[in-house]
Design a protein around this motif. Sequence first.
Motif, mmCIF file in Angstrom:
data_model
loop_
_atom_site.group_PDB
_atom_site.id
_atom_site.type_symbol
_atom_site.label_atom_id
_atom_site.label_comp_id
_atom_site.label_asym_id
_atom_site.label_seq_id
_atom_site.Cartn_x
_atom_site.Cartn_y
_atom_site.Cartn_z
ATOM 1 N N GLU A 19 48.604 76.006 24.059
ATOM 2 C CA GLU A 19 49.942 76.374 24.541
ATOM 3 C C GLU A 19 49.846 77.188 25.833
ATOM 4 O OE1 GLU A 19 54.089 78.239 22.691
ATOM 5 O OE2 GLU A 19 52.253 78.259 21.506
ATOM 6 N N THR A 101 55.535 72.657 20.019
ATOM 7 C CA THR A 101 55.439 73.018 21.433
ATOM 8 C C THR A 101 54.233 72.347 22.073
ATOM 9 O OG1 THR A 101 56.508 75.148 21.027
ATOM 10 C CG2 THR A 101 55.226 74.927 23.056
ATOM 11 N N TYR A 163 63.431 72.395 19.684
ATOM 12 C CA TYR A 163 62.204 73.101 20.082
ATOM 13 C C TYR A 163 62.372 73.830 21.417
ATOM 14 C CZ TYR A 163 60.202 70.550 24.062
ATOM 15 O OH TYR A 163 59.961 70.047 25.322
#
Length: 208
Positions: A19, A101, A163
Amino acid sequence: MADKPLRDRIIDTALHLFEKYGYHGVTVDRIVAESDTSKGGFYHNFKSKDELLYHIHDVFITYALTKAREAYESCSTPTERLYAIVQSFVKVFHLYKPHITVFYQESTYLKPEYAELINKKREEFKQIIFRVIREGIEAGEFRPELSVEIAGMSIIGMVNWTYKWYNPDGPLSIEEIASYFADFILHAVLRDPEHPAAAQFLLRPIVE
C-alpha cells in the motif's frame, strides 16, 4: 504482531508495504525483514511474491462470493436474497479494507494464471446478482422494465466504490452504511416498496 501466526504476519506486512510503496517497490527480503521471519519461513507459506499478491486479492473475493452463495441458498425470496448479498458485500470493505486498497492499486501486476482465478470468482459473484434480479422480475417482486445487466452492474459498481471513501472511524458503522445501501438499492428495484413483505428490509421512516 509477533503473537500472530507467521502467515498472517507476512500478509499484514505485505499489505502495509504494498500500500505504501507499490508491488514492485517491495522485495521479498524487505517483507521477510519487517515481518521478523526468514526466507525459509516466507517460502514455506508462499511460493513467491506473486502468490502472496494473489492471496491478498483472493481472500476478500472468496469471502464475498461465499456469502453470496450462502444468501442464495438460505434465503427464500429474491428480495431477501438481494438484501443479504448487499449487506455482506458492503461489509467486505470494512473486514478487508487494506486488501481491497492493494487490489485496486496493484491488480494489474497479477500474473495471468492468478488473474484468471480471480476473474472466475468475480464473474460467478456477478452472475449470482444477475440471477437474483432476473428471478425477482419473474416473481413479480422487481420492476419488469429493469435491465438485469444494467441493474446488476450498477449495484456492483456502486458498492465497489465504497473503498474510495469508507472511513472505519467515521460517524456511521459499516452495519449502518450497509443498511443505507440495501434500502437505496431495494427502493430502486422493487415493484412495490410499500409491500409489507419488503418493509423488514427497508429503513424505518423518521418520525418528527
